[in-house]
Write an enzyme that holds these catalytic residues in place. Structure first.
Site, PDB file in Angstrom:
ATOM      1  N   ASP A   1      20.069  69.477  55.118  1.00  0.00           N
ATOM      2  CA  ASP A   1      19.144  68.573  53.928  1.00  0.00           C
ATOM      3  C   ASP A   1      20.212  68.599  52.768  1.00  0.00           C
ATOM      4  OD1 ASP A   1      17.865  67.065  52.316  1.00  0.00           O
ATOM      5  OD2 ASP A   1      15.836  67.864  52.711  1.00  0.00           O
TER       6      ASP A   1
ATOM      7  N   ASP B   1      22.689  60.624  51.329  1.00  0.00           N
ATOM      8  CA  ASP B   1      21.866  61.767  51.913  1.00  0.00           C
ATOM      9  C   ASP B   1      21.932  61.761  53.172  1.00  0.00           C
ATOM     10  OD1 ASP B   1      19.014  63.162  51.825  1.00  0.00           O
ATOM     11  OD2 ASP B   1      18.266  61.342  52.408  1.00  0.00           O
TER      12      ASP B   1
END
Ligand SMILES: *[C@@H]1O[C@H](CO)[C@@H](O)[C@H](O)[C@H]1NC(C)=O
Ligand SMILES: *[C@@H]1O[C@H](CO)[C@@H](O)[C@H](O)[C@H]1NC(C)=O
Ligand SMILES: *[C@@H]1O[C@H](CO)[C@@H](O)[C@H](O)[C@H]1NC(C)=O
Ligand SMILES: *[C@@H]1O[C@H](CO)[C@@H](O)[C@H](O)[C@H]1NC(C)=O
Ligand SMILES: *[C@@H]1O[C@H](CO)[C@@H](O)[C@H](O)[C@H]1NC(C)=O
Ligand SMILES: *[C@@H]1O[C@H](CO)[C@@H](O)[C@H](O)[C@H]1NC(C)=O
Length: 433
Positions: free
Chosen positions: A114, A314
């Site tokens: 992440d 992301d």
């Protein structure tokens, strides 16, 4: 230098731990290179027991993305946003996982990558609400909980202490979930690099379904991140190549540290929002559809640290989301060029076709770097081949829609290099699936 003995023990252990019987799943993690698997890969214990239909999969992914967008938007806006209405719980399981070995002797965990989160969270023994494999802290000789006086305890949100002050505990929300964790330390081994006394959140309780069952390896750049804790080893530099999620038998790679990074790569500056220093903002200045620069009001894509507006890259969102005026401009030009008039929708995708199409390319224009996305990064096709959709959408209307998110489908089969010391992001085409 690591001893050969250690590497050998590590290797034997990893093989013995073989995640399942598929010989393709034996670890090929070496040096500072980790294999990256899709969460539905045959090597992943988190793949659904019953394969989802293509449509179910797309709709579920969109729902998870919606929750993630909400989470990311709440980060930049520094305010909580009302949870989106949904009849079912949203599992915010990220898409790509890597192997990490935690403790002494090492216990293999598969953790979600992440880039928009700092800390690592590991589901620990005794955790309520954590599913699947947990890290058995009692079996590790190097595990310790950090006390309240530890400097790191000041870096976690809402720290709390028991009467003895022997454990630094903290609570926070993540997407629609809450977590409670102890701040702990243990050795973490990534490929063959060993990081002693690595500080992480040892999960004791989670509610809701947003926390990935596998734990989280935060690759953000904030104070408790992997990058901050491995300055000497990795110098805040890493890159990854994500495999296409239609090639589940392939794995990509996460390469940690400056060694072996591509030399021929285009760069754009990384921007930093002081209110959310861990997110990787870039300067998206325009979008080309085919050869046409589409008409996007500059304010829709401009970076603004006060409002949180701008564009982030992301790893955990699947489909790129653009703020409404930007998406509409791209979509309209895309439709105009496709020419097929019969446009249908699928869940949140509003530009789908039942007939075969010839799609234009889309080029993301960043400051100093254009990235032209090939069709595989733009279109999703149903398994039966009967429907094709433009795999982007406008940012959800019910959240603070100022954030553009360049998501992982649009990054697949590219090497994405995060060069934090030089404050730049590199992108180069690389087929890893
Ligand atoms: C977390 O801290 C609490 C309070 O000190 C303790 O009871 C619990 O055993 C700790 N959990 C682990 C896994 O160490
Ligand atoms: C953190 O969560 C735990 C478990 O839900 C709860 O008992 C505790 O009171 C919470 N602490 C704070 C500071 O909110
Ligand atoms: C992946 O590999 C397995 C076993 O080798 C094979 O049965 C399966 O068809 C492959 N799947 C794809 C999508 O190539
Ligand atoms: C950022 O947004 C605020 C609030 O809308 C505005 O006042 C400010 O001028 C903007 N800053 C820049 C650099 O555009
Ligand atoms: C458009 O698609 C719909 C649904 O697939 C179909 O019923 C209709 O006949 C199509 N119209 C044209 C003009 O192709
Ligand atoms: C990106 O493409 C546009 C339009 O073709 C061009 O004007 C611009 O110079 C390119 N930028 C870079 C950095 O190559």
């Amino acid at each position: 230098m690591r001893s050969h003995m250690f590497s050998l023990v590590f290797l034997l252990f990893s093989v013995a731990q073989g995640l399942n019987l598929n010989p393709k799943c034996e670890t090929r993690d070496r040096g500072s290179n980790l294999q990256v698997f899709h969460v539905y890969s045959p090597c992943s214990p988190f793949r659904p027991s019953k394969p989802l239909s293509w449509e179910e999969d797309v709709l579920q992914t969109q729902a998870k993305d919606q929750a993630r967008l909400q989470y990311l938007s709440s980060l930049v806006a520094r305010k909580s946003v009302v949870p989106i209405a949904s009849g079912r719980q949203i599992v915010q399981s990220p898409t790509y996982i890597v192997r990490a070995n935690v403790g002494t002797p090492p216990q293999t965990l598969l953790m979600a990558m992440d880039t928009s989160n700092d800390a690592a969270w590991i589901p620990c023994t005794g955790c309520t609400g954590c599913s699947s494999t947990v890290f058995d802290t009692a079996k590790s000789t190097t595990f310790q909980n950090l006390g309240c006086q530890a400097a790191q305890c000041k870096q976690v949100p809402n720290p709390s202490c028991d009467a003895t002050g022997s454990s630094c505990m903290f609570n926070m929300t993540y997407g629609g979930s809450t977590i409670a964790a102890n701040l702990s330390q243990d050795t973490i081994t990534l490929a063959t690099d060993s990081v002693p006394s690595y500080t992480f959140g040892c999960l004791q309780k989670t509610t809701g379904n947003s926390v990935p069952p596998q734990g989280l390896l935060g690759l953000g750049r904030g104070p408790l991140s992997l990058l901050s804790q491995t300055q000497d080893l990795y110098q805040s530099t890493f890159s990854y190549c994500l495999p296409n999620f239609r090639s589940l038998n392939f794995s990509g790679s996460l390469r940690l540290g400056p060694v072996g990074q591509p030399l021929k790569i285009k760069y754009t500056p990384l921007l930093k929002n002081p209110r959310r220093p861990s997110l990787y903002f870039v300067n998206l200045i325009g979008i080309l559809v085919g050869s046409k620069v589409v008409d996007i009001p500059p304010s829709a894509i401009a970076f603004n640290a006060t409002t949180g507006a701008g564009t982030i890259i992301d790893s955990g969102t699947v489909f790129t989301r653009l703020v409404d005026p930007a998406y509409v401009a791209v979509r309209d030009e895309f439709r105009r060029r496709v020419k097929v008039t019969n446009v249908t929708s699928l869940g949140g995708f509003d530009t789908c076709y039942n007939d075969p199409i010839v799609a234009p390319t889309i080029t993301l224009m960043f400051a100093g770097m254009n990235v032209t996305l090939p069709q595989d990064n733009l279109l999703i096709h149903s398994t039966a081949g009967s429907i094709t959709c433009l795999a982007m959408a406008s940012a959800p209307a019910n959240v603070n829609s100022v954030l553009n998110v360049i998501a992982n489908m649009q990054q697949q089969n590219h090497r994405i290099l995060f060069d934090v010391p030089n404050s730049r992001l590199g992108v180069a085409r690389e087929l890893c699936s």
